[in-house]
Design an enzyme around this catalytic site. Structure first.
Site, PDB file in Angstrom:
ATOM      1  N   HIS A   1      54.483  64.047  29.472  1.00 36.95           N
ATOM      2  CA  HIS A   1      54.008  62.675  29.673  1.00 36.95           C
ATOM      3  C   HIS A   1      54.161  62.388  31.170  1.00 36.95           C
ATOM      4  CE1 HIS A   1      54.399  58.238  29.412  1.00 36.95           C
ATOM      5  NE2 HIS A   1      53.741  58.334  28.282  1.00 36.95           N
TER       6      HIS A   1
ATOM      7  N   ASP B   1      63.202  65.176  27.150  1.00 43.59           N
ATOM      8  CA  ASP B   1      62.517  63.917  26.862  1.00 43.59           C
ATOM      9  C   ASP B   1      62.374  63.827  25.343  1.00 43.59           C
ATOM     10  OD1 ASP B   1      60.793  61.861  26.361  1.00 43.59           O
ATOM     11  OD2 ASP B   1      59.222  62.532  27.744  1.00 43.59           O
TER      12      ASP B   1
ATOM     13  N   LYS C   1      59.733  53.315  19.864  1.00 43.77           N
ATOM     14  CA  LYS C   1      59.029  54.378  19.142  1.00 43.77           C
ATOM     15  C   LYS C   1      59.795  54.796  17.891  1.00 43.77           C
ATOM     16  CE  LYS C   1      57.068  56.330  23.371  1.00 43.77           C
ATOM     17  NZ  LYS C   1      55.627  56.084  23.347  1.00 43.77           N
TER      18      LYS C   1
ATOM     19  N   CYS D   1      48.486  59.274  28.689  1.00 40.40           N
ATOM     20  CA  CYS D   1      49.484  59.405  29.762  1.00 40.40           C
ATOM     21  C   CYS D   1      49.933  60.841  29.959  1.00 40.40           C
ATOM     22  CB  CYS D   1      50.707  58.535  29.499  1.00 40.40           C
ATOM     23  SG  CYS D   1      50.337  56.797  29.484  1.00 40.40           S
TER      24      CYS D   1
END
Ligand SMILES: Cc1ncc(COP(=O)(O)O)c(C=O)c1O
Lengths: 409, 128
Positions: free
Chosen positions: A122, A198, A224, A364
């Site tokens: 990302h 991540d 999320k 993204c």
């Protein structure tokens, strides 16, 4: 026992909305997830009964709010296998990664040291590192290969003596790929590099244990994973938090302040300048309890089954091309695809008219689109409240798309 | 059913007018719509202050491509000033739509905004 998504839908008030007269089918969970009533109620309860600043007041209410904030930290931290003092509250994964970039990499690494990221990332795991390049830190990327996996070969080649930090996403927000995080972490550690994972697309969807994985840093976003927007976490090993430089200066993060110099509070407070998002932490803690009740292994199983079904249905459609790995064991519930002759944006617009929310664009992660050789993709991403009927709705709407665009072909 | 994707737009998406490049153009300018990844290059040949030939090239969604295609037809024979003055309402009218969501308006405006930028640059470089 498997999840009963149909029943779970009832916990999410927004899913009762209709759009353009159609049942709402929400398939953009990689962007953000919907919130169950318990999280929404908890937020409102916090503001009705517990609102106060934390770590400051001597009165009972302030103590209650502080207690809620620290209990949330302990609860959320335990959810990913960490200790309370190893969790810094941040706005989300983006801020967590930036914190590692400035407070660790920029403060601790030397000119010429390299940060090894990947082509799967990302933008939030690319751009913060680019911003360090003018300071003499180098940046390199592990290549994508095959159906959208990171090349282990390339990883082993790119990691050098100067690689001080390896950073990669646990699960891809475009390809769905789940990376073998512990295997990568081991290679990095054997090389003497620190590891940042991540976890924005993994902690919401599967059991995660940062210690077992071997992550030195782990970034994630509350929104999320059923939690509120504006709250997330950076897990970091205690010794690293100890040696890291402050991120922002202000109240809350100091021990003593003189006009010439100040001393820092102990971590994690050292990295939480200013009034924190207390309500957000309480809401996220509630979301974590909800997920824990369902059991993350069952959430993962549910999404695996859904993905297998969606992949099979999508691939049997004429003119549909699916990106990313096929094996449901090695991918999460994020599926990018394209329909021949129809731009993803037009696809999303038509699906919207059918009540279906999917994402279209670059998600993204422009380097991934470049690697795929496409200017954009359509993306459907699932969560625990999605079921087979949602996928059936998607598939039947794709028929509609073909009718609109295909009639003169 | 999606009323956005009516005849005019689908026709111009699938059979665009004036798609391709102009050799030695007076104006050549590219731009992208980063949100969707739409890309467009606008070409124009001028005769004085009038657009004598307009072409476009690019790839993107039906709205952006149909809009660019329709624009090449409309702008031909128009003065630089009149093209620069084209706004959202003109573009929607050209597309035969009453409205578009803010996201999709960007797609619709990509061609015209790009051409306008090119014409403004051309004007600023012209000896007075
Ligand atoms: C893999 C990945 N990393 C990081 C992020 C950034 O998360 P946030 O915008 O919540 O900071 C996202 C969100 O889209 C993501 O999918």
């Amino acid at each position: 026992m498997s999840l009963d998504a149909e029943r779970l839908k009832e916990d999410f008030p927004i899913l009762r909305r209709t759009f353009h007269g159609k049942r709402f089918v929400y398939l953009d969970n990689a962007a953000t997830t919907q919130k169950p009533s318990c999280v929404i109620d908890r937020l409102s309860e916090f503001y009705r009964l517990y609102n106060s600043n934390v770590h400051r007041g001597a009165y009972t209410l302030a103590e209650e709010a502080t207690d809620l904030y620290e209990k949330s930290r302990a609860n959320i931290s335990a959810f990913i296998g960490g200790k309370p003092e190893e969790l810094v509250f941040v706005r989300g994964a983006t801020e967590a990664i930036n914190m590692v970039a400035y407070s660790y990499a920029l403060a601790k690494l030397e000119k010429g040291d390299t940060i090894l990221s990947t082509e799967m990332e990302h933008h939030s795991n690319i751009v913060p590192w680019q911003l360090l390049q003018p300071h003499g830190l180098r940046l390199d990327f592990v290549k994508l290969s095959g159906k959208g996996e990171l090349s282990l070969e390339d990883f082993k080649e790119k990691i050098t003596r100067r690689t001080k930090l390896v950073t990669f996403t646990h699960a891809s927000n475009v390809l769905g790929t789940i990376n073998p995080a512990s295997e990568f972490a081991k290679i990095a550690h054997d090389n003497g590099s620190k590891v940042l994972v991540d976890g924005a697309q993994s902690v919401p969807h599967m059991p995660v244990d940062v210690r077992e994985m071997g992550a030195d840093f782990y970034a994630f976003s509350g929104h999320k994973m059923l939690g509120p927007m504006g709250i997330g976490g950076l897990y970091a090993k205690s010794d690293l938090l100890e040696e890291m430089a402050p991120f922002q200066g202000g109240g809350e993060m100091i021990k003593e302040v003189g006009l010439d110099a100040s001393t820092w509070a102990e971590p994690p407070q050292k990295f939480e300048a200013g009034t924190p998002n207390v309500a957000g932490s309480v809401g996220l803690s509630e979301a974590v309890d909800y997920l824990r009740r369902l059991e993350m292994s069952r959430v993962r199983e549910h999404e695996k089954r859904l993905s297998a079904y969606a992949l099979q249905e999508l691939e049997s459609q004429e003119g549909v091309r699916v990106f990313g790995p096929r094996d449901p064991e090695r991918r999460g519930g994020v599926i990018s695809f394209e329909v021949k002759g129809v731009h993803p944006h037009d696809l999303a617009t038509i699906l919207d008219r059918e009540g279906i929310a999917i994402r279209s664009g670059l998600h993204c992660a422009q380097p991934v689109a470049d690697w795929l050789g496409v200017s954009a993709t359509a993306r459907a991403s699932f969560y625990l409240y999605n079921d087979h009927t949602d996928i059936d709705s998607l598939i039947s709407a794709l028929g509609m798309v073909r009718k609109i665009f295909g009639r003169r072909a | 059913m999606s009323d956005i994707f009516q005849e005019t737009i689908l026709h111009h998406y699938e059979h665009p007018s004036n798609k391709g490049m102009i050799e030695n153009p007076d104006v050549k300018i590219s731009d992208t719509n980063t949100l969707c990844g739409d890309k467009v290059t606008m070409y124009a040949r001028l005769n004085g202050r009038v657009l004598e030939e307009v072409k476009f090239d690019g790839a993107g969604c039906a709205i952006s491509m149909a809009s660019a295609s329709l624009l090449t037809e409309k702008a031909k024979g128009m003065s630089i000033r009149d093209v620069i003055e084209l706004g959202q309402r003109d573009v929607l009218e050209m597309l035969g739509l009453e409205s578009l969501t803010p996201m999709r308006i960007k797609c619709a405006m990509l061609g015209v905004r790009t051409l306008q930028k090119g014409l403004i640059e051309y004007e600023s470089k012209r000896p007075v």
